[in-house]
Design a protein around this motif. Structure first.
Motif, short mmCIF file in Angstrom:
data_model
loop_
_atom_site.label_atom_id
_atom_site.label_comp_id
_atom_site.label_asym_id
_atom_site.label_seq_id
_atom_site.Cartn_x
_atom_site.Cartn_y
_atom_site.Cartn_z
N ALA A 169 0.86 -1.18 0.00
CA ALA A 169 0.00 0.00 0.00
C ALA A 169 0.90 1.23 0.00
O ALA A 169 1.94 1.24 0.67
N ILE A 170 0.50 2.25 -0.76
CA ILE A 170 1.37 3.41 -0.96
C ILE A 170 0.57 4.70 -0.79
O ILE A 170 -0.56 4.80 -1.27
N ALA A 171 1.18 5.65 -0.12
CA ALA A 171 0.64 7.01 -0.06
C ALA A 171 1.70 7.95 -0.60
O ALA A 171 2.83 7.97 -0.09
N ILE A 172 1.37 8.69 -1.65
CA ILE A 172 2.29 9.68 -2.21
C ILE A 172 1.80 11.06 -1.80
O ILE A 172 0.71 11.48 -2.18
N MET A 173 2.62 11.76 -1.02
CA MET A 173 2.26 13.06 -0.49
C MET A 173 2.99 14.16 -1.24
O MET A 173 3.87 13.90 -2.05
N LYS A 174 2.60 15.42 -0.97
CA LYS A 174 3.25 16.59 -1.58
C LYS A 174 3.21 16.47 -3.10
O LYS A 174 4.23 16.67 -3.78
N VAL A 175 2.05 16.19 -3.64
CA VAL A 175 1.92 15.92 -5.07
C VAL A 175 2.14 17.19 -5.88
O VAL A 175 3.01 17.25 -6.75
N GLY A 176 1.35 18.22 -5.64
CA GLY A 176 1.54 19.52 -6.27
C GLY A 176 1.85 19.47 -7.76
O GLY A 176 1.19 18.77 -8.54
N ARG A 177 2.90 20.18 -8.16
CA ARG A 177 3.27 20.29 -9.57
C ARG A 177 3.81 18.98 -10.13
O ARG A 177 4.01 18.86 -11.35
N HIS A 178 4.04 17.99 -9.27
CA HIS A 178 4.56 16.71 -9.73
C HIS A 178 3.46 15.77 -10.23
O HIS A 178 3.76 14.65 -10.65
N LEU A 179 2.21 16.22 -10.20
CA LEU A 179 1.09 15.35 -10.56
C LEU A 179 1.25 14.68 -11.93
O LEU A 179 1.10 13.45 -12.03
N PRO A 180 1.52 15.40 -13.03
CA PRO A 180 1.63 14.72 -14.32
C PRO A 180 2.74 13.66 -14.34
O PRO A 180 2.55 12.57 -14.89
N ARG A 181 3.88 13.97 -13.76
CA ARG A 181 4.99 13.01 -13.71
C ARG A 181 4.62 11.78 -12.90
O ARG A 181 4.88 10.64 -13.33
N LEU A 182 3.97 11.98 -11.76
CA LEU A 182 3.58 10.85 -10.91
C LEU A 182 2.52 9.99 -11.60
O LEU A 182 2.57 8.75 -11.52
N ARG A 183 1.59 10.64 -12.28
CA ARG A 183 0.57 9.87 -12.98
C ARG A 183 1.20 9.00 -14.08
O ARG A 183 0.85 7.84 -14.24
N ARG A 184 2.12 9.59 -14.84
CA ARG A 184 2.79 8.80 -15.89
C ARG A 184 3.55 7.61 -15.30
O ARG A 184 3.53 6.50 -15.85
N LEU A 185 4.20 7.84 -14.18
CA LEU A 185 4.95 6.78 -13.53
C LEU A 185 4.01 5.65 -13.08
O LEU A 185 4.30 4.47 -13.29
N ILE A 186 2.88 6.04 -12.46
CA ILE A 186 1.92 5.04 -11.97
C ILE A 186 1.28 4.28 -13.13
O ILE A 186 1.09 3.06 -13.07
N GLU A 187 0.98 4.98 -14.22
CA GLU A 187 0.46 4.31 -15.41
C GLU A 187 1.48 3.31 -15.96
O GLU A 187 1.13 2.19 -16.36
N GLY A 188 2.74 3.72 -15.97
CA GLY A 188 3.79 2.84 -16.48
C GLY A 188 3.95 1.57 -15.66
O GLY A 188 4.39 0.54 -16.18
N LEU A 189 3.61 1.66 -14.38
CA LEU A 189 3.68 0.49 -13.50
C LEU A 189 2.41 -0.35 -13.56
O LEU A 189 2.32 -1.37 -12.86
N GLY A 190 1.43 0.07 -14.36
CA GLY A 190 0.19 -0.67 -14.47
C GLY A 190 -0.71 -0.56 -13.26
O GLY A 190 -1.54 -1.45 -13.01
N LEU A 191 -0.59 0.55 -12.52
CA LEU A 191 -1.33 0.69 -11.26
C LEU A 191 -2.37 1.80 -11.29
O LEU A 191 -2.93 2.14 -10.24
N ILE A 192 -2.65 2.39 -12.44
CA ILE A 192 -3.56 3.52 -12.48
C ILE A 192 -4.94 3.16 -11.96
O ILE A 192 -5.60 3.97 -11.31
N ASP A 193 -5.40 1.93 -12.19
CA ASP A 193 -6.72 1.52 -11.72
C ASP A 193 -6.72 1.15 -10.24
O ASP A 193 -7.78 0.86 -9.68
N HIS A 194 -5.57 1.17 -9.61
CA HIS A 194 -5.46 0.88 -8.18
C HIS A 194 -5.24 2.16 -7.37
O HIS A 194 -5.02 2.08 -6.17
N ALA A 195 -5.27 3.31 -8.04
CA ALA A 195 -4.88 4.56 -7.40
C ALA A 195 -6.05 5.51 -7.22
O ALA A 195 -6.87 5.69 -8.13
#
Length: 242
Positions: A169-195
């Motif tokens: 289980a993961i909590a990513i904090m302080k998202v802010g301006r990093h949102l697009p980068r974090l989303r791409r990373l999570i999609e690349g890991l195949g976890l977008i539907d778990h987030a």
């Protein structure tokens, strides 16, 4: 003369109703209240407790420049500790407000490290943004033997990836301006539907939704992504809330 006590009071994630009874009692009876404040705009911590701060209370705003560098903020807390230390030395208690919990990414810890060796200190825990976001997504955070990992969003992709892969289980904090980068990373890991994604949890402007539904290019500072990879079949809510 007996020294005053420094109280580090957690205020919770933003909804004043989520303050603890002890926090309410200490703030409403305070003679001196200290709180972090930005160099431009309202103090979020003070706004949570505003209705119960006594009109007669002395207020010590700790004005922290909103900068990436550590030195300016550290210098500000050193000066604030000197002012608060003078009050404590006179025998008067100081109630230091901290959004969330004082020891979970809380600003109070910087006062604590400067003053706790010289004066009595008491920590009043608060509801954390971590548990508030899980509640607003209506999804359990973690269970059984799942490993929960809390990740600051500004970390490099390689480190975030390694920590996500090692966790249940993961909590990513302080998202802010990093949102697009974090989303791409999570999609690349195949976890977008778990987030799931939450911003401004418990506040009137709150948004809570599956991360896949987020279209904004940036998020506010008070935002979080929760991911569950464990063995429990928990699903995100079928509809977004805002």
């Amino acid at each position: 003369m007996t020294a005053g006590t420094l109280y580090g009071v957690g205020l919770g994630p933003g909804d004043p109703d989520l303050m603890t009874v002890k926090a309410y009692r200490l703030i409403s009876g305070a003679q001196v209240v200290a709180y972090p404040a930005p160099d431009d705009g309202e103090s979020f911590a003070r706004s949570i407790a505003a209705a119960i701060i006594p009109p007669s209370a002395r207020e010590i705003p700790i004005v922290v420049p909103m900068r990436v560098e550590r030195f300016p903020a550290q210098a500000v807390y050193t000066r604030a500790a000197e002012e608060i230390g003078e009050v404590l030395a006179s025998g008067t208690d100081v109630v230091a407000l901290c959004e969330g919990d004082p020891f979970f990414y809380g600003s109070f810890m910087y006062l604590f490290e400067r003053l706790s060796q010289r004066f009595p200190c008491e920590i009043v825990p608060g509801v954390t943004s971590l548990t508030a976001c899980a509640a607003r997504l209506a999804r359990p955070l973690t269970a059984r033997n799942d490993v929960l990992t809390v990740i600051p969003g500004p970390l490099p992709d390689e480190e975030i990836t390694a920590r996500i892969e090692a966790a249940g289980a993961i909590a990513i904090m302080k998202v802010g301006r990093h949102l697009p980068r974090l989303r791409r990373l999570i999609e690349g890991l195949g976890l977008i539907d778990h987030a799931g994604y939450v911003e401004r949890a418990t506040l009137p402007a709150e948004k809570a939704m599956p991360l896949a539904d987020v279209t904004e290019a940036a998020a506010p500072y008070f935002s979080m992504i929760l991911i569950y990879k464990g063995d429990e079949a928990w699903m995100l809510p079928p509809q977004s809330s805002s």
